[in-house]
Design an enzyme around this catalytic site. Structure first.
Site, PDB file in Angstrom:
ATOM      1  N   LEU A   1      -0.157 -14.478  23.639  1.00  0.00           N
ATOM      2  CA  LEU A   1       0.975 -15.141  23.011  1.00  0.00           C
ATOM      3  C   LEU A   1       1.189 -14.484  21.656  1.00  0.00           C
ATOM      4  O   LEU A   1       0.226 -14.084  20.985  1.00  0.00           O
ATOM      5  CB  LEU A   1       0.693 -16.639  22.805  1.00  0.00           C
ATOM      6  CG  LEU A   1       0.499 -17.501  24.053  1.00  0.00           C
ATOM      7  CD1 LEU A   1       0.157 -18.937  23.635  1.00  0.00           C
ATOM      8  CD2 LEU A   1       1.731 -17.492  24.930  1.00  0.00           C
ATOM      9  N   ASP A   2       2.452 -14.358  21.240  1.00  0.00           N
ATOM     10  CA  ASP A   2       2.739 -13.809  19.927  1.00  0.00           C
ATOM     11  C   ASP A   2       2.089 -14.668  18.848  1.00  0.00           C
ATOM     12  O   ASP A   2       1.836 -15.865  19.049  1.00  0.00           O
ATOM     13  CB  ASP A   2       4.249 -13.765  19.676  1.00  0.00           C
ATOM     14  CG  ASP A   2       4.975 -12.867  20.660  1.00  0.00           C
ATOM     15  OD1 ASP A   2       4.354 -11.924  21.168  1.00  0.00           O
ATOM     16  OD2 ASP A   2       6.177 -13.110  20.908  1.00  0.00           O
ATOM     17  N   GLN A   3       1.856 -14.081  17.679  1.00  0.00           N
ATOM     18  CA  GLN A   3       1.220 -14.804  16.585  1.00  0.00           C
ATOM     19  C   GLN A   3       1.966 -16.098  16.249  1.00  0.00           C
ATOM     20  O   GLN A   3       1.366 -17.137  16.028  1.00  0.00           O
ATOM     21  CB  GLN A   3       1.137 -13.919  15.344  1.00  0.00           C
ATOM     22  CG  GLN A   3       0.465 -14.589  14.161  1.00  0.00           C
ATOM     23  CD  GLN A   3       0.354 -13.660  12.959  1.00  0.00           C
ATOM     24  OE1 GLN A   3       0.803 -12.513  12.989  1.00  0.00           O
ATOM     25  NE2 GLN A   3      -0.254 -14.151  11.884  1.00  0.00           N
TER      26      GLN A   3
ATOM     27  N   ARG B   1      12.005 -13.796  23.675  1.00  0.00           N
ATOM     28  CA  ARG B   1      12.767 -13.604  22.440  1.00  0.00           C
ATOM     29  C   ARG B   1      13.809 -12.503  22.596  1.00  0.00           C
ATOM     30  O   ARG B   1      14.958 -12.649  22.152  1.00  0.00           O
ATOM     31  CB  ARG B   1      11.798 -13.276  21.304  1.00  0.00           C
ATOM     32  CG  ARG B   1      10.811 -14.409  21.021  1.00  0.00           C
ATOM     33  CD  ARG B   1       9.580 -13.930  20.257  1.00  0.00           C
ATOM     34  NE  ARG B   1       9.927 -13.458  18.925  1.00  0.00           N
ATOM     35  CZ  ARG B   1       9.084 -12.757  18.171  1.00  0.00           C
ATOM     36  NH1 ARG B   1       7.861 -12.451  18.630  1.00  0.00           N
ATOM     37  NH2 ARG B   1       9.454 -12.359  16.977  1.00  0.00           N
TER      38      ARG B   1
END
Length: 305
Positions: free
Chosen positions: A137-139, A239
């Protein structure tokens, strides 16, 4: 072998910076790769990282020359919630702001460092630098991900992810009001030719599909609350896809979703549901994580106004 054609956005950049970017290593490590004859430019071995690159040049990096990262250390102070655990897997609810594994600029304080403190046996599972990690998962993204505790679970989970057998469902708040209540975004993703630090829709990129359902629409400001299910799992996929159809994720500074007057400190994106067959027993298991307080509070504010 890592091979890339230099886009216009990187024309004039030094070779050592480009190698650091492509190999995801520090500039000093990039210089070491070049010094070991591990980099070719248009088929010719490069001997200096100072040379400036031209658009269209082909840079090839021998991955065997890339210095192996130091094994991450266990750090008990790293905070995260465990939703489920057994001898084969751990399902984690990751808080926003926590990086999943060590990389350039993040050598400690990651989820992997915390996992090693709780589950030291994962040190020998998968990659030495990202033990147990089968997806990320992205930060800035919160929510669920599964980690392998055994080599057999790692292999099976990797196969299931590649075969699109793991259901990953996200909740997102976006700008604008989609015209359809259900739709699929099918567009390939690769590194943005104009900005190598971002991803973009690129015809030569890797296939990527996101299935979207509209849960709620808001008149003012014009926003929509969505459920997004990944069929593939490319970097920044949701995104990038939502921005491409004119609905960037609220609070996303990289892909056009951060706007003044909106008190969302990170991308409004949460890994809400995770469903897959257990890698050992084959039993179908499903986990769900409700929106964390920072996102649920903003959504409640929208609904009350």
């Amino acid at each position: 072998m890592i091979e890339e054609t230099i886009p216009a956005a990187l024309a004039g950049e030094r070779l050592d910076r480009i190698v650091a970017l492509l190999a995801d290593v520090s500039r000093s490590d990039a210089s070491a790769v070049i010094a070991s004859d591990g980099v070719r430019v248009d088929g010719v071995i490069a001997h200096s990282g100072k040379q400036r690159m031209s658009s269209g040049a082909v840079v090839a990096i021998d991955e065997t020359c890339i210095p192996q990262p130091q094994r991450p250390e266990a750090e008990a102070q790293v905070g995260f919630d465990v939703v489920f655990e057994d001898p084969d897997i751990v399902v984690v609810d990751k808080p926003a702001g926590l990086v999943v594994h060590p990389a350039a600029g993040h050598h400690s304080g990651t989820l992997v460092n915390g996992l090693l403190a709780r589950y030291p046996e994962i040190a020998g599972v998968g990659s030495p630098n990202r033990p147990g990690i089968v997806h990320r998962l992205d930060q800035g993204t919160s929510g669920l991900l599964v980690v392998a505790r055994s080599a057999s679970a790692f292999q099976r989970l990797t196969e299931m992810l590649a075969g699109h057998e793991v259901q990953r469902t996200y909740r997102a708040l976006v700008w604008g009001r989609p015209s359809d209540n259900e739709f699929t975004i099918d567009a390939p993703i690769a590194r943005d030719p104009q900005d190598p630090l971002r991803m973009a829709i690129v015809s030569s990129g890797k296939e990527a599909r996101t299935h979207v359902t509209v849960l709620q629409q808001f008149d003012y400001p014009h926003m929509a609350y969505l459920e997004c299910e990944l069929e593939t799992g490319r970097t920044h996929q949701i995104r990038v896809h939502l921005r491409a159809v004119g609905h960037p994720v609220v609070g996303d500074p990289v892909y056009g979703g951060a706007r003044s007057g909106v008190n969302v400190k990170r991308p409004f994106l949460h890994a809400y549901r995770l469903s897959f067959s257990h890698p050992t027993t084959g039993e179908k298991i499903t986990f769900q994580s409700e929106l964390p307080e920072d996102l649920s509070g903003f959504l409640t504010h929208l609904r009350d106004n």
